[in-house]
Scaffold this active site. Structure first.
Site, PDB file in Angstrom:
ATOM      1  N   GLU A 343      46.177  36.839  44.916  1.00 20.33           N
ATOM      2  CA  GLU A 343      46.301  36.046  43.673  1.00 20.33           C
ATOM      3  C   GLU A 343      47.661  35.369  43.454  1.00 20.33           C
ATOM      4  OE1 GLU A 343      45.162  38.690  40.498  1.00 20.33           O
ATOM      5  OE2 GLU A 343      43.110  38.827  41.218  1.00 20.33           O
ATOM      6  N   GLU A 459      34.987  40.655  46.504  1.00 15.93           N
ATOM      7  CA  GLU A 459      34.857  41.399  45.241  1.00 15.93           C
ATOM      8  C   GLU A 459      33.700  40.865  44.417  1.00 15.93           C
ATOM      9  OE1 GLU A 459      38.642  41.524  43.178  1.00 15.93           O
ATOM     10  OE2 GLU A 459      39.749  41.781  45.032  1.00 15.93           O
TER      11      GLU A 459
HETATM   12  C1  XIL Z   1      40.495  45.601  38.907  1.00 19.35           C
HETATM   13  C2  XIL Z   1      39.904  47.010  38.895  1.00 19.35           C
HETATM   14  O1  XIL Z   1      38.522  46.934  39.167  1.00 19.35           O
HETATM   15  C3  XIL Z   1      40.163  47.657  37.553  1.00 19.35           C
HETATM   16  O2  XIL Z   1      39.761  49.022  37.584  1.00 19.35           O
HETATM   17  C4  XIL Z   1      41.652  47.588  37.196  1.00 19.35           C
HETATM   18  O3  XIL Z   1      41.858  48.074  35.895  1.00 19.35           O
HETATM   19  C5  XIL Z   1      42.139  46.153  37.278  1.00 19.35           C
HETATM   20  O4  XIL Z   1      41.860  45.633  38.556  1.00 19.35           O
HETATM   21  N1  XIL Z   1      40.982  41.120  41.321  1.00 19.35           N
HETATM   22  C6  XIL Z   1      41.402  42.105  42.172  1.00 19.35           C
HETATM   23  C7  XIL Z   1      41.076  43.508  41.891  1.00 19.35           C
HETATM   24  O5  XIL Z   1      41.941  41.789  43.259  1.00 19.35           O
HETATM   25  O6  XIL Z   1      42.075  44.359  42.357  1.00 19.35           O
HETATM   26  C8  XIL Z   1      40.862  43.747  40.404  1.00 19.35           C
HETATM   27  O7  XIL Z   1      40.405  45.079  40.220  1.00 19.35           O
HETATM   28  C9  XIL Z   1      39.859  42.747  39.879  1.00 19.35           C
HETATM   29  C10 XIL Z   1      40.368  41.340  40.046  1.00 19.35           C
END
Ligand code: XIL
Length: 600
Positions: A343, A459
């Site tokens: 990111e 994701e």
């Molecule tokens: C999220 C997790 O799922 C949550 O439990 C945490 O509180 C915040 O992060 N992009 C990403 C992930 O790369 O690491 C994030 O995961 C969601 C967005």
């Protein structure tokens, strides 16, 4: 709920533990709970406070008739000196590990404030961890109903607790702890990992707390054995260890070698090793979930920001420490991919604003120290040096289908590729029904594939604001369209990872974005991506149905023979290498020979 306090008979060991911790003996139960059984319930009508203690130590816990939901009485907690002070209830002396429980309670903050229902445990290295289970904000009574809770055997001092944003009084009424009903998973469904194995790895992301839910893990086992991402446990804020880093500075006078701990990830790493599940490492360099002290002089919270030069060395040492510790302590875990940088680009394709993500979640301390996104290249250089040779390195981002960001990622990837530093691009794919369209998403796949690098959907989840039957159907259609696009470009895509298993455990739980509901049952979205798919035929020995017989299958069979693992009917058939109708040590010998032969 039952309005009576339950007094339980208990065994000697627990009684001793209770005596040592000053928890009333009659409260505790030592025997295995049957599903649905109430372990403890109180409405405080008898005027007695049992089981609860104050987290801060200075709190006064007493029964009051100032406030109540049921009857005339409730627990009141006064003398809260900090917002985190409040009543806690210890679980690991009355509940078993790897079992699901449900907790309900009514809670009220005296003033308008957010009431948090949270959990604490201590890990094997003595470090305490806190996680929020549910929150509600008001000055009225709020009701927490059947909140799921479970813990693994390596967690100790497991507590649930209530706190609120102020130091005002807190009230608790109608507290109930019971064993959750055991809901079996659907055995007759085809395995997602198996169905998609001819296209790409199909996996999921879980959190350490999920390991203790047997039905949840049955779903992981059956559908997602091809790849595992840790939802949080390998992120910088879990891995970087400030106490150890400070001690290192004290000892050596050097403040360029951040120390790490993999304690939070241990149970998951052990799980992946034991079950032969390949891991996507997530994530090394990110602006979010990264502590500010990592970027500060002396690793202290209020030090000055360090120079770019020092940060390059720190990052290099951090990545080195992670890779070396994993290789040394977890040689059996296969890291096939790492998100090296996460990111770093905004939607318009520029670097993030310089700052601390603690004060503004959009800001980046990396940009604060480097002045721009030049840290990305250093991160990939270090990852290339220290990651296992066959581990692929990715840049990972969300909103990856938006033009500005997409072009910036493309340009960056081409530059890194020219120097052999990057292997792939991770498309997070946190989508919403209707946005983006599947066609927009496919356009992004094509753009990234045109770099010649690998693409992974890392994701995937798709939220729907409409959770009615119709809404779930629309969601299913979008899942189907996205998976169709992935299959169409399977030559360029090596993995599709769903960000979670069941809706209730999702980070976007309210908008039910996953394939299974909170009762472990398949949703329309599951059927939309499996119906009509050809069920593959697997070679004997391919126990994890990943299309090959490998050392991972040997690990699985060894586990089965040591009765550490159950096999499905399909696995029993695939494990019978000698085809004598039995699964035993002869099958293991034959499997080892087969794997050795294929390697020579
Ligand atoms: C999220 C997790 O799922 C949550 O439990 C945490 O509180 C915040 O992060 N992009 C990403 C992930 O790369 O690491 C994030 O995961 C969601 C967005």
């Amino acid at each position: 709920m039952s309005k009576k306090r339950l007094h339980r008979i208990l065994g000697g060991a627990i009684a001793a533990a209770c005596a040592a911790s000053a928890i009333p003996v009659q409260l505790m139960t030592a025997h295995a709970a049957d599903e649905g059984e109430i372990i403890y319930a109180t409405d405080f009508e008898d005027g007695v406070v049992e089981g609860f203690t104050g987290r801060g130590g200075a709190e006064v816990l007493e029964v009051t008739d100032e406030q109540s939901v049921s009857g005339d009485k409730a627990l009141t907690v006064s003398g809260r000196e900090e917002s985190w002070n409040g009543p806690q209830f210890r679980l690991d002396e009355v509940c078993k590990p790897n079992t699901e429980y449900l907790i309900s309670a009514n809670v009220k903050s005296e003033w308008y404030s957010q009431v948090n229902f949270s959990m604490e445990y201590t890990d094997t290295e003595g470090e305490r961890h806190y996680s929020n289970l549910k929150s509600q904000g008001t000055d009225q009574w709020v009701s927490f109903e059947d909140v799921k809770i479970s813990f693994t055997p390596d967690m100790t001092n497991v507590y649930v607790y209530f706190e609120c944003g102020d130091t005002c009084k807190l009230y608790v009424d109608d507290f109930e702890l019971k064993a959750a009903p055991i809901i079996p998973i659907q055995d007759d469904l085809p395995s997602l990992s198996a169905l998609y194995s001819k296209y790409f790895k199909f996996g999921t992301a879980i959190m350490a707390s999920n390991l203790s839910s047997p039905s949840f893990m049955d779903l992981v086992d059956k559908h997602f054995s091809a790849s595992m991402t840790f939802g949080n446990e390998l992120k910088p804020d879990f891995v970087l260890n400030q106490a150890a880093s400070l001690a290192y500075v004290e000892e050596t006078g050097e403040d360029d070698n951040p120390q790490i701990s993999l304690a939070a990830a241990k149970s998951m790493l052990d799980y992946c090793a034991a079950n032969g599940i390949p891991v996507r490492g997530h994530t090394l360099v990110w602006h979010s979930q990264t502590p500010d002290w990592f970027f500060k002089e002396g690793f202290s919270n209020d030090g000055d920001w360090v120079s770019k030069e020092k940060m390059i060395t720190r990052m290099d040492n951090y990545i080195k420490n992670v890779m070396e510790t994993l290789a040394k302590d977890y040689p059996d875990v296969e890291f096939y991919a790492w998100d090296v940088v996460n990111e770093a680009w905004t939607d318009s394709g520029s670097p993030r604003t310089a700052g601390s993500s603690k004060s503004n979640p959009e800001e980046s301390a990396w940009v604060k120290v480097f002045g721009d996104n030049s840290f990305i290249r250093y991160a990939f250089e270090s990852a290339r040096k220290y990651a296992p040779k066959d581990c692929k390195l990715y840049y990972n981002d969300f909103n990856e289908y938006i033009d500005g960001k997409m072009n910036a990622i493309y340009d960056m990837a081409m530059e890194l590729k020219a120097d052999g530093l990057i292997d792939g691009i991770g498309m997070q794919a946190h989508l919403d029904v209707g946005f983006p369209t599947a066609a927009q998403f496919e356009r992004a796949i094509e753009k990234y594939a045109s770099t010649g690098l690998d693409v992974q959907v890392t994701e995937l989840d798709i939220t729907t604001p409409d959770t009615s039957e119709n809404g779930l159907k629309t969601q299913a259609q979008m899942y189907s369209d996205i998976l169709d696009a992935c299959v169409k470009h399977a030559d360029s895509i090596s993995a599709v990872i769903i960000w979670g298993v069941t809706d209730d455990q999702s980070w976007r739980a309210e908008k039910v974005p996953l394939l299974f509901d909170g009762e472990f049952q398949a949703k329309p979205a599951f059927y939309s991506i499996t119906d009509g798919m050809e069920v593959p035929v697997y070679a004997t020995g391919d126990l994890n149905t990943d299309g090959k017989v490998s050392v991972n299958d040997i690990v699985l069979l060894q586990k089965y023979l040591l009765t550490l693992k159950k096999f499905s009917a399909q696995q029993m058939k695939l494990a019978d290498m000698t085809r004598d109708g039995k699964v035993n040590a002869f099958d293991l010998t034959m499997m080892k020979k087969r794997v050795l032969a294929s390697q020579s």
